[in-house]
Enzyme design. Structure first.
Site, short mmCIF file in Angstrom:
data_model
loop_
_atom_site.label_atom_id
_atom_site.label_comp_id
_atom_site.label_asym_id
_atom_site.label_seq_id
_atom_site.Cartn_x
_atom_site.Cartn_y
_atom_site.Cartn_z
N ASP A 145 0.89 -1.15 0.00
CA ASP A 145 0.00 0.00 0.00
C ASP A 145 0.94 1.22 0.00
O ASP A 145 1.68 1.42 0.97
CB ASP A 145 -0.87 -0.04 1.27
CG ASP A 145 -1.77 1.17 1.37
OD1 ASP A 145 -1.49 2.18 0.68
OD2 ASP A 145 -2.74 1.11 2.15
N HIS B 11 6.56 9.92 -23.67
CA HIS B 11 6.93 8.80 -24.55
C HIS B 11 7.07 9.23 -26.01
O HIS B 11 7.70 8.54 -26.81
CB HIS B 11 5.98 7.61 -24.39
CG HIS B 11 4.66 7.78 -25.08
ND1 HIS B 11 3.61 8.47 -24.53
CD2 HIS B 11 4.22 7.35 -26.29
CE1 HIS B 11 2.60 8.45 -25.37
NE2 HIS B 11 2.93 7.78 -26.44
N GLU C 212 -6.05 11.05 -33.31
CA GLU C 212 -6.33 9.68 -32.91
C GLU C 212 -7.72 9.29 -33.38
O GLU C 212 -8.64 10.11 -33.38
CB GLU C 212 -6.27 9.55 -31.40
CG GLU C 212 -4.91 9.83 -30.82
CD GLU C 212 -4.87 9.56 -29.33
OE1 GLU C 212 -4.50 8.45 -28.95
OE2 GLU C 212 -5.24 10.47 -28.56
N HIS D 222 3.22 16.35 -25.23
CA HIS D 222 3.69 15.79 -26.50
C HIS D 222 3.86 16.85 -27.59
O HIS D 222 4.90 16.96 -28.23
CB HIS D 222 2.74 14.71 -27.01
CG HIS D 222 2.46 13.61 -26.02
ND1 HIS D 222 3.42 13.12 -25.18
CD2 HIS D 222 1.34 12.90 -25.75
CE1 HIS D 222 2.91 12.16 -24.43
NE2 HIS D 222 1.64 12.01 -24.76
N LYS E 249 -9.31 13.35 -30.25
CA LYS E 249 -9.75 11.96 -30.23
C LYS E 249 -10.91 11.83 -31.21
O LYS E 249 -11.59 12.80 -31.51
CB LYS E 249 -10.25 11.58 -28.84
CG LYS E 249 -9.19 11.73 -27.77
CD LYS E 249 -8.88 10.40 -27.12
CE LYS E 249 -7.82 10.53 -26.05
NZ LYS E 249 -6.58 9.81 -26.35
C1 BG6 Z 1 -0.97 9.49 -23.98
C2 BG6 Z 1 -2.34 10.08 -23.74
O1 BG6 Z 1 0.01 10.29 -23.37
O2 BG6 Z 1 -0.72 9.43 -25.37
C3 BG6 Z 1 -3.39 9.28 -24.47
O3 BG6 Z 1 -2.62 10.12 -22.36
C4 BG6 Z 1 -3.05 9.11 -25.92
O4 BG6 Z 1 -4.68 9.88 -24.33
C5 BG6 Z 1 -1.62 8.60 -26.08
O5 BG6 Z 1 -3.96 8.18 -26.50
C6 BG6 Z 1 -1.20 8.62 -27.53
O6 BG6 Z 1 0.03 7.98 -27.67
P1 BG6 Z 1 0.43 7.28 -29.04
O7 BG6 Z 1 1.85 6.86 -28.83
O8 BG6 Z 1 -0.52 6.15 -29.23
O9 BG6 Z 1 0.27 8.33 -30.09
#
Ligand code: BG6
Length: 486
Positions: free
Chosen positions: A86, A172, A210, A234, A334
Site C-alpha cells: 500500500d 513517450h 487519434e 507531447h 480523439k
Molecule cells: C498518452 C495520452 O500520453 O498518449 C493518451 O494520455 C493518448 O490519451 C496517447 O492516447 C497517444 O500515444 P500514441 O503513442 O498512441 O500516439
C-alpha cells in the site's frame, strides 16, 4: 549490468498495455540487460506465480506482433516478480527495502505508473526508507500535475528526495524513432539548417490525431482534456525540437537548455488571443473506420454535461529572430478521421515563377505514425512532350518518400522500449527536465483560465471528421490549410 526495475502501479493499464510488452520486446531483442529483476508492485493479494498468470492473460490483449508465446513468456517471466504494497503506508516500504536487499543490483529504477497524486507521498516514503541512494532513479509518468502549482508541488517533493539527474520525467513521444529523427534531420545534415527559419518557412503544423475515443479512461480523461493530455507535453515537446537552436553537443542538458529557451520564447496567451487563436472541440456520435461510435457525453464515466475538450487546435508563435511571425499550428483530437501524427513544414512560395501553371510550395512532411517516414514535396518536370498553349511545360508535384521501417528494417524499437532502456542505462536526453515541464504549464495555464471564464464551451464535431470547422478557419485566415485539405 544488473538492475531492479520496480513498477508502482503493477496491475494498472499502463503496466500491462505498454511497459510489460515493451520489456518483453527488449528481452526478445536481447537488449534487456541480463540478470535484471522486474518487480510489479500493487495492492492486490498476489504472489509471483499468480501475477505472472494474470500478466500472461493481459498480454493476450496487446497487438498480435507483441504477444508472447507461452514458451517465450515462461522464460521472460522468470525475471518478473510481485510485491503487495500500500503506497501510502510507511511500513510497506520496509518490505520493498528487504526485497531489494535480496539482490545486488547496480541500478535500481522506480517507475511511478500511478496517478500523480501519489508522486509526493511515494517520493517521501522512498526517501524515508533510504531508497534514494545514488544508484537509484525514479521515473515519473505523465500527467505531471494538473496545472503549474501542482506540477511545482510534485517537483518540490521529488527534489527533496532525488537529484534532478535521478528524476526522469517521461514523455513517450520523445522515444518515438521519428522524433529521434527530427534531431538527426536538423543536426545530422547540412541541407535543412540554412532553410530552417522565417525567411524560407511559411508555417509549421503539428497534428496528433487519434481515431480512438476515451475508452475506459472516461473519468481520468474528463478531469484532464486534450490540452493537458496531449498539447502541454507531447505537442509542445515536438515544437521545441523543431524550433530549438542547434545545441553545442548531444548531451542531455545542452539539448534541454535549448528546448527550454523555445518554451520561454512562446508568445504568452491572454483572454483575447485564446478566443482568437485557440479552438476547442468535443466529439459527437459518428463513424470512425466504418464503425459507428458514440459521442463523448455518452462514454462511460463521463458526466452528461461535461465541457471537457477532446480536440484542440491552436496557433502560436516563437518570438525570436529565427521564427518571428511564423505561425506554428498545433492540433490534436480523439475520434478524428484516423490515427495520424505528422509534422508538416510548409515552405514559402517561389519569389518569382518562370514556369506556367500552379506552383505548390515545397513541403517537408515528417510522419510519426501510423508509419514512420519523411516526404519532401517538390515540383518537377515530367520530361514529356506537351501540347498546351504555353511555350513551357507546367511543372508537376512529386515527392521523395523515405520509409524508415524499410530503410532500417531490423533496428527499430518502440517508444516505451527505448525509454525504459534509457532509464535503466541512465541516459537522460529523452527525459524532460523540471524547468521545461513547469514552463510548459506556465504557457498553457492562461488557456485553461480563459476557458473557465467562457460560457461557450467546446464546439461539437462529428466523430470521424477532422474536428470543428473553426479549426479549418484558424489556418485559412492566413491563407493556409491543413494537410488533408490540400
Ligand atoms: C498518452 C495520452 O500520453 O498518449 C493518451 O494520455 C493518448 O490519451 C496517447 O492516447 C497517444 O500515444 P500514441 O503513442 O498512441 O500516439
Amino acid at each position: 549490468m544488473s538492475f531492479d526495475l520496480v513498477l508502482f502501479g503493477g496491475t494498472g493499464d499502463l503496466t500491462w498495455r505498454k511497459l510489460m510488452p515493451s520489456l518483453f520486446q527488449a528481452w526478445r531483442h536481447g537488449t534487456l540487460p541480463p540478470g535484471g529483476r522486474i518487480l510489479a508492485v500493487a495492492r492486490d493479494t498476489l504472489d509471483d506465480e499468480a501475477y505472472r498468470a494474470w500478466l500472461y492473460e493481459r498480454l493476450q490483449e496487446v497487438e498480435e506482433a507483441k504477444r508472447p508465446s507461452p514458451e517465450a513468456f515462461a522464460a521472460f517471466s522468470q525475471q518478473v516478480h510481485y510485491l503487495r504494497m500500500d503506497l501510502s503506508r510507511a511500513e510497506d516500504y520496509g518490505l520493498l527495502q528487504q526485497w531489494l536487499c535480496r539482490g545486488d543490483a547496480a541500478t535500481v529504477v522506480f517507475y511511478l505508473a500511478t496517478g500523480p497524486q501519489l508522486f509526493p507521498v511515494v517520493c517521501e516514503r522512498l526517501g524515508a526508507a533510504g531508497l534514494n541512494r545514488p544508484h537509484m532513479r525514479i521515473v515519473l509518468e505523465k500527467p505531471l500535475g494538473h496545472d503549474l502549482a501542482s506540477a511545482q508541488a510534485i517537483n518540490r517533493a521529488v527534489r527533496s528526495v532525488f537529484t534532478e539527474a535521478q528524476a526522469l520525467r517521461i514523455d513517450h513521444y520523445l522515444g518515438k524513432p521519428s522524433v529521434q529523427n527530427l534531431m538527426a534531420l536538423r543536426f545530422g545534415n547540412v541541407l535543412f539548417e540554412p532553410l530552417w527559419r522565417r525567411e524560407s518557412i511559411a508555417n509549421i503544423q503539428i497534428t496528433l490525431a487519434e481515431g480512438i475515443g476515451v475508452g475506459t479512461r472516461g473519468d481520468f480523461y474528463d478531469r484532464t482534456g486534450a490540452l493537458r493530455d496531449m498539447i502541454q507535453n507531447h505537442a509542445l515537446q515536438l515544437l521545441t525540437m523543431l524550433a530549438m537552436e542547434p545545441p553545442s553537443s548531444a548531451d542531455a542538458d545542452a539539448i534541454r537548455d535549448e528546448k527550454l529557451k523555445v518554451l520561454r520564447s512562446l508568445r504568452p496567451f491572454d483572454a483575447a488571443s485564446v478566443a482568437r487563436d485557440v479552438v476547442r472541440g468535443q466529439y459527437r456520435a459518428g463513424m470512425v473506420g466504418g464503425q459507428s461510435v458514440p459521442g463523448y457525453l455518452d462514454e462511460a464515466k463521463v458526466p452528461a454535461d461535461s465541457r471537457t475538450e477532446t480536440f484542440v487546435a491552436l496557433r502560436c508563435e516563437v518570438q525570436n529572430w529565427r521564427w518571428a511571425g511564423v505561425p506554428f499550428y498545433l492540433r490534436t483530437g480523439k475520434r478524428l478521421a484516423q490515427r495520424h501524427a505528422e509534422i508538416v513544414v510548409n515552405f514559402r512560395p517561389l519569389p518569382h515563377a518562370i514556369f506556367p501553371g500552379r506552383h505548390q510550395p515545397n513541403r517537408l512532411v515528417i510522419r510519426l505514425q501510423p508509419d514512420d517516414g519523411l516526404q519532401l514535396h517538390l515540383m518537377a518536370s515530367k520530361g514529356a512532350a506537351h501540347a498546351g498553349q504555353h511555350q513551357h511545360e507546367a511543372l508537376s508535384p512529386v515527392s521523395l518518400d523515405l520509409d524508415f521501417d524499410r530503410a532500417f528494417p531490423a533496428e527499430r524499437v518502440g517508444a516505451y522500449e527505448r525509454m525504459l532502456l534509457d532509464a535503466l542505462a541512465g541516459r537522460l536526453n529523452l527525459f524532460v527536465r523540471s524547468d521545461e515541464q513547469e514552463q510548459a504549464w506556465r504557457w498553457v495555464e492562461p488557456i485553461l483560465d480563459a476557458w473557465s471564464q467562457d460560457d461557450q464551451g467546446p464546439r461539437p464535431y462529428a466523430a470521424g471528421s477532422w474536428g470543428p470547422a473553426a479549426a479549418t478557419a484558424l489556418v485559412a485566415r492566413e491563407g493556409f490549410s491543413w494537410p488533408e485539405e490540400q
